[in-house]
Scaffold this motif. Sequence first.
Motif, PDB file in Angstrom:
ATOM      1  N   LEU A   9       8.644   7.870  -7.073  1.00  0.00           N
ATOM      2  CA  LEU A   9       8.752   6.608  -7.817  1.00  0.00           C
ATOM      3  C   LEU A   9       9.937   5.778  -7.304  1.00  0.00           C
ATOM      4  O   LEU A   9       9.819   4.564  -7.099  1.00  0.00           O
ATOM      5  CB  LEU A   9       8.941   6.887  -9.313  1.00  0.00           C
ATOM      6  CG  LEU A   9       7.681   7.331 -10.060  1.00  0.00           C
ATOM      7  CD1 LEU A   9       8.042   7.918 -11.417  1.00  0.00           C
ATOM      8  CD2 LEU A   9       6.745   6.152 -10.262  1.00  0.00           C
ATOM      9  N   THR A  49       2.073   5.965  -7.440  1.00  0.00           N
ATOM     10  CA  THR A  49       1.007   6.686  -8.137  1.00  0.00           C
ATOM     11  C   THR A  49       1.120   8.195  -7.918  1.00  0.00           C
ATOM     12  O   THR A  49       0.873   8.978  -8.826  1.00  0.00           O
ATOM     13  CB  THR A  49      -0.383   6.195  -7.688  1.00  0.00           C
ATOM     14  OG1 THR A  49      -0.409   6.138  -6.271  1.00  0.00           O
ATOM     15  CG2 THR A  49      -0.684   4.822  -8.241  1.00  0.00           C
ATOM     16  N   ARG A  50       1.516   8.596  -6.702  1.00  0.00           N
ATOM     17  CA  ARG A  50       1.697  10.030  -6.463  1.00  0.00           C
ATOM     18  C   ARG A  50       2.812  10.584  -7.350  1.00  0.00           C
ATOM     19  O   ARG A  50       2.704  11.678  -7.905  1.00  0.00           O
ATOM     20  CB  ARG A  50       2.022  10.279  -4.985  1.00  0.00           C
ATOM     21  CG  ARG A  50       1.959  11.755  -4.625  1.00  0.00           C
ATOM     22  CD  ARG A  50       2.120  11.980  -3.141  1.00  0.00           C
ATOM     23  NE  ARG A  50       3.511  11.913  -2.730  1.00  0.00           N
ATOM     24  CZ  ARG A  50       3.947  12.232  -1.508  1.00  0.00           C
ATOM     25  NH1 ARG A  50       3.086  12.589  -0.581  1.00  0.00           N
ATOM     26  NH2 ARG A  50       5.213  12.155  -1.188  1.00  0.00           N
ATOM     27  N   GLY A  85       2.632   1.536  -3.375  1.00  0.00           N
ATOM     28  CA  GLY A  85       1.687   1.899  -4.430  1.00  0.00           C
ATOM     29  C   GLY A  85       1.299   3.365  -4.351  1.00  0.00           C
ATOM     30  O   GLY A  85       1.193   4.051  -5.370  1.00  0.00           O
ATOM     31  N   TYR A  86       1.136   3.851  -3.138  1.00  0.00           N
ATOM     32  CA  TYR A  86       0.784   5.262  -2.928  1.00  0.00           C
ATOM     33  C   TYR A  86       1.899   6.168  -3.465  1.00  0.00           C
ATOM     34  O   TYR A  86       1.642   7.126  -4.192  1.00  0.00           O
ATOM     35  CB  TYR A  86       0.561   5.500  -1.434  1.00  0.00           C
ATOM     36  CG  TYR A  86       0.340   6.939  -1.058  1.00  0.00           C
ATOM     37  CD1 TYR A  86      -0.813   7.605  -1.444  1.00  0.00           C
ATOM     38  CD2 TYR A  86       1.286   7.633  -0.308  1.00  0.00           C
ATOM     39  CE1 TYR A  86      -1.017   8.926  -1.098  1.00  0.00           C
ATOM     40  CE2 TYR A  86       1.085   8.947   0.047  1.00  0.00           C
ATOM     41  CZ  TYR A  86      -0.067   9.591  -0.349  1.00  0.00           C
ATOM     42  OH  TYR A  86      -0.265  10.903  -0.002  1.00  0.00           O
ATOM     43  N   LEU A  90       0.833  -1.206   0.000  1.00  0.00           N
ATOM     44  CA  LEU A  90       0.000   0.000   0.000  1.00  0.00           C
ATOM     45  C   LEU A  90       0.870   1.259   0.000  1.00  0.00           C
ATOM     46  O   LEU A  90       0.650   2.186  -0.790  1.00  0.00           O
ATOM     47  CB  LEU A  90      -0.918  -0.022   1.229  1.00  0.00           C
ATOM     48  CG  LEU A  90      -1.867   1.170   1.362  1.00  0.00           C
ATOM     49  CD1 LEU A  90      -2.814   1.240   0.186  1.00  0.00           C
ATOM     50  CD2 LEU A  90      -2.660   1.073   2.656  1.00  0.00           C
ATOM     51  N   ALA A  91       1.861   1.269   0.886  1.00  0.00           N
ATOM     52  CA  ALA A  91       2.727   2.450   0.981  1.00  0.00           C
ATOM     53  C   ALA A  91       3.485   2.670  -0.336  1.00  0.00           C
ATOM     54  O   ALA A  91       3.592   3.798  -0.825  1.00  0.00           O
ATOM     55  CB  ALA A  91       3.712   2.282   2.140  1.00  0.00           C
TER      56      ALA A  91
END
Lengths: 50, 394
Positions: free
Chosen positions: B247, B195-196, B191-192, B188-189
């Motif tokens: 990224l 995407t950010r 992926g966040y 989750l961390a």
Amino acid sequence: MTTSPPRPRTPAATATLWKWSWMLAALFWTLVYRLARAGGAVQDFVYVNF
Amino acid sequence: MSLSLLDPAFLALLLAVGLLRRWVPARGHGHFGLLASAGLIGLASPATLAVIAGLALGYLYPTALAIRRLRWGRQQPLRARWLLLAAVLGLVAIMVVFKLDRHFTLPWFGEGRVHAVLGSLIGFSYFLFKAINYLYMHYLLDLPDRGPATLLHFALFPSTITSGPIQKYQEFRAQAAAPLPLDRALLLASGYRVTRGLFRKLCLAYALDGAVAAILARGELNAPWSALLVACLYLYFYFDFAGYSDLAIGFGGLLGFKVPENFKEPFRATSITEFWRNWHVSLGDWFRDHVFIPLGGMRLGGVRAAALAFAIMFLCGLWHGLTLPFLAWGLWHGSNIFVEGILGVRPVPRGARGGVGYWARVASTNARTAFGAVFFLPSLDATRQVLLGFVTWS
């Protein structure tokens, strides 16, 4: 001198929901944005050229 | 496939490697990480793999062994220091040749094979920082030899190889022995952050880049247009580089490593000195740990410490490229830091933030750093166009 009160902690479930919502929205927006400009090249990151 | 965090094929392979490690036994993580990193870099840019792996195995590893033997085995710190200095100067000389060739095309390289290899090499400027850190750590600490595998993995780590954030060898080495477990929280961390980062680069930076190009296309500018342009340019650099860092940190996490943060609320800085502790943090930390402190740092006292900080910013400008605008950029930031140093300007403590004085300092810092961005414009003509605009009011 002024001090700001401590922020209340965000509940874990809300933070998780926020992160998943953000990821889906960002992915959707990125794909739509890119698709809308298909063929228009995006420059690589600035610092790659150094 | 190219070696870029914007190349969909490269991103897909990074993601696949990150997820695959879920099924790799714990004791095989090191070898898996190294093989996957070398494979990815080799597929994306064979020249980069050849040059960086060649230098790591043929130059860095034997030199570090020799430094370690002199410093910790034979207890000859002075000789170890001279060897360290010579090895660092050798690396800097290689980078100077590389930069000169990139900007001016050195005549003796012509259009031949060396020029082609140098032209396609990616991430060498950042490799230099990691290489010097690796050698310096073997001088500072008695690190037991683990063979060249960890060094190769460190040098070829795929999420940070092109532009950092600059990892530290001792941290990487510890994390390689115990990578982050690939659980739901890490997914989750990561992926966040990924995407950010994509959103910041592909949407925000892209739009700001378009705004800068549109203002430049107006031809002659006046002061308000020049001010708007540098504001857009400043934000463009932020969203571009912070997006890239997101990224790199996100994919670094997927690969099992905690990559250092590069941005810590830089727009709230109250001086240029504080700004550089919060913008491109890993670069500022590197210069502090490898140049500022070893050469005396704050122990030198007011003016001499300020002069050293000025010299570091000047070098930092030249590190970006051996060109006139980068030299001017280094002088601009260096002179600001020098003046703040001799005036004894200190950051406003967190508890005392607020009020007109605080916001005036924040605005002044942002205005000065934004002005410095003008030296990053792609051509001298564009830089001249914007600078002339600042003295035109009609």
